[in-house]
Design a protein around this motif. Structure first.
Motif, short mmCIF file in Angstrom:
data_model
loop_
_atom_site.label_atom_id
_atom_site.label_comp_id
_atom_site.label_asym_id
_atom_site.label_seq_id
_atom_site.Cartn_x
_atom_site.Cartn_y
_atom_site.Cartn_z
N GLY A 109 62.49 -21.13 54.49
CA GLY A 109 62.12 -20.59 53.18
C GLY A 109 62.17 -21.67 52.11
N GLN A 115 61.43 -16.97 54.63
CA GLN A 115 60.29 -17.04 55.53
C GLN A 115 60.75 -17.12 56.98
OE1 GLN A 115 58.58 -20.40 52.98
NE2 GLN A 115 56.70 -19.45 53.78
N GLN A 184 53.20 -19.80 57.56
CA GLN A 184 54.57 -19.30 57.68
C GLN A 184 54.73 -18.01 56.86
OE1 GLN A 184 56.26 -21.14 59.98
NE2 GLN A 184 54.37 -22.35 59.92
N ILE A 186 56.24 -14.71 54.86
CA ILE A 186 57.42 -14.36 54.06
C ILE A 186 57.96 -13.01 54.55
CG2 ILE A 186 56.63 -15.65 52.06
CD1 ILE A 186 55.73 -12.99 50.82
#
Length: 440
Positions: A109, A115, A184, A186
Motif C-alpha cells: 500500500g 493494497q 495492484q 485496493i
C-alpha cells in the motif's frame, strides 16, 4: 429426416450456476466432484491399490471413479465387461483462467491506501479488470498440511483506473497499463500496512484459528454474476467461460453416459487440467503425468499388461474442448475471411496446419460423425494467416500420450476478459455432441 434440434435452457442455467460457484480451479474441481458423486462416482486416492478399488467398484455395479489433484480432476467410467485393452474416449479441458493472483507477500500500500500485491496469471485482457468489484478466492494450506477452500464472494477489492483528467493522452494514444504498477488492487484505508493482514482476514472469514495458514493459492474474481443478455436473451455473459464452459459440458456428458444404461464400447473419461493458460507444465497440467498415470493404472487394475495398455492407447480418441473465437462484428478483418464462426451456430472444429491445434483430416471425420449422431451442427475455425494462432491442451495430449486428438470448442467473444460472451444455445449443443462422442 432427423428431428430438428431442440434447445434446453436448463443446461445453460446450470452452466451459469457452475460458473458462479467456481471462482478458482480448486472450486471448479470440487464442484465437478460433487456432481460426479451425485451420479454414483466415487473418489479414489492415488496412494490406494487400484486393483482392490476396481474390484469393489465392479461388485457394487458401478465403475465410476475420479481422482482429484489440486486444480485438476480425471474421472472415468468402466462399463461392465470392459476388457483390459478397451480404448478410452476422453474429453479434455482446463480449469484455469487468466486473472490476477496474490503474491507470497500480499500486504502492500501507499499514500493511505491498503493494497494487495498481485501477479499476472496467463494472458488476461488487463483493462477488463479495471473499475470492477472483485472478490478473492482460492486455496489455503494449513499448518498440518490440509487445505481449505476460501471464497470471499463480495466486493472486496478494486483496481481503480486513472481519471482521464490526469492522463489526457489516453484519448489519442490509448490505454497503456504497466503490469507491475497499475494492476495492484485496493482493499481499504490506512497507513499502517502490516505483513499478515490479508491472511489474518481470510483466517477470520473462514473460521480458521489465527496463525494456522502457512500457504495460499489465491486469485481475484469478478463478483458480478453470469447473466442472460440481448433482446431475446440469446446471449450469456459471464466469467471463466474459457474454459469452465467445457468442464461443465464434460461433467454433464460423462454423468449422462454413465447413468444412461446399456453397454459402452469405450471407457469414457473426463480430464480437466490446471495451468493451460501458462503452458501446462505442472503436475496438474496436461503436460504432466496425471492423465497417463490414471489411464495406465486403469488398464493394469483390470488385469492388463503393457501390451493391453498399448492396444488401449492406440484405439483411444481425445476431444480437446476449449473455447474459440466467434467472428467479432467490430473487427471482422482480424478473422479468416472464409471462416466466420457465429454464436449459436454450434460448436467449432479448430484446425491449424502448424499443429497449434491437433485436428487432422481423420480427426475431422471423427467429429463430423459425432455431430451427425447427435444431430448437432458444427462450424470450422482457422486463424487469419496474418495473426498468430493460439493453442490448447490438444497437441500436448497427442504428443505426450500418442493419442489421436481433435480440437473443438464453443465460439465466444471477449476471450481472456474478466467477463466473456457466448450464445445461449452453444453450451447445450456442445454437451450433446460430447455425449455422442463418449457413447462411441
Amino acid at each position: 429426416m432427423s428431428e430438428p434440434f431442440r434447445f434446453d435452457r436448463g443446461h445453460t442455467d446450470d452452466l451459469m450456476s457452475f460458473l458462479a460457484a467456481s471462482p478458482s480451479p480448486y472450486h471448479a474441481v470440487a464442484n465437478a466432484a460433487e456432481r460426479l458423486e451425485k451420479a454414483g462416482f466415487r473418489q479414489v486416492a492415488e496412494t490406494d491399490a487400484w486393483d482392490a478399488v476396481t474390484s469393489a467398484a465392479s461388485a457394487a455395479g458401478s465403475g465410476g471413479r475420479f481422482v482429484l489433484r489440486g486444480g485438476a480432476i480425471v474421472a472415468w467410467y468402466v462399463p461392465e465387461g470392459a476388457a483390459p485393452h478397451t480404448p478410452f474416449r476422453i474429453v479434455g479441458a482446463h480449469t484455469d483462467s487468466p486473472n490476477l493472483r496474490v503474491k507470497p507477500l500480499p500486504d502492500t500500500g501507499a499514500h493511505g491506501w491498503r493494497q494487495v500485491a498481485v501477479e499476472i496469471y496467463g494472458g488476461p485482457l488487463l483493462n477488463s479488470w479495471l473499475d470492477r468489484d472483485l472478490g478473492l478466492a482460492g486455496r489455503l494450506t494449513l499448518r498440518d498440511g490440509t487445505t481449505r477452500l476460501v471464497n470471499i464472494d463480495r466486493p472486496l477489492l478494486r483496481v481503480p483506473q486513472l481519471a482521464i483528467h490526469l492522463d489526457r493522452s489516453v484519448s489519442s494514444e490509448g490505454l497503456k497499463l504497466d503490469k507491475q504498477r497499475h494492476l495492484q488492487p485496493i482493499w481499504g484505508l490506512g497507513n499502517d500496512v502490516r505483513d499478515g493482514d490479508l491472511i489474518a482476514f481470510l483466517e477470520s472469514e473462514s473460521g480458521i484459528p489465527a496463525g494456522e495458514v502457512t500457504g495460499w493459492d489465491l486469485m481475484v474474481h469478478s463478483v458480478e454474476p453470469p447473466a442472460y443478455l440481448g433482446r431475446d436473451k440469446e446471449l450469456v455473459a459471464g466469467p471463466r467461460m474459457d474454459n469452465l464452459l467445457s468442464v461443465h459440458a464434460g461433467v454433464a456428458a460423462l454423468t449422462a453416459v454413465a447413468t444412461g444404461g446399456g453397454g459402452l464400447p469405450y471407457i469414457p473419461v473426463l480430464a480437466a487440467f490446471d495451468h493451460e493458460e501458462n503452458g501446462s507444465q505442472s503436475d496438474t497440467g496436461a503436460d504432466g503425468p496425471l492423465l497417463g498415470g490414471v489411464l495406465e493404472r486403469s488398464v493394469f487394475a483390470r488385469g492388463g499388461s503393457y501390451e493391453d495398455r498399448a492396444r488401449a492407447f492406440a484405439g483411444t480418441v481425445c476431444l480437446s474442448s476449449d473455447t474459440g473465437h466467434a467472428v467479432h462484428p467490430n473487427y471482422a478483418e482480424r478473422h479468416d475471411p472464409t471462416h466466420h464462426p457465429r454464436v449459436n451456430g454450434g460448436p467449432i472444429l479448430k484446425v491449424n496446419v502448424n499443429n497449434r491445434y491437433a485436428t487432422d483430416g481423420s480427426g475431422r471425420a471423427v467429429w463430423a460423425a459425432v455431430c451427425e449422431k447427435a444431430n448437432v451442427p458444427f462450424q470450422s475455425f482457422v486463424s487469419n494467416n496474418s495473426m498468430p494462432c493460439g493453442t490448447t491442451i490438444g497437441p500436448i495430449t497427442a504428443a505426450r500420450h500418442g493419442i489421436r486428438t481433435v480440437d473443438i470448442g464453443v465460439a465466444i467473444l471477449s476471450m481472456h476478459s474478466a467477463r466473456e460472451l457466448c450464445g445461449v444455445e452453444d453450451p447445450y449443443l456442445l454437451a450433446n455432441s460430447l455425449v455422442a462422442f463418449l457413447e462411441g
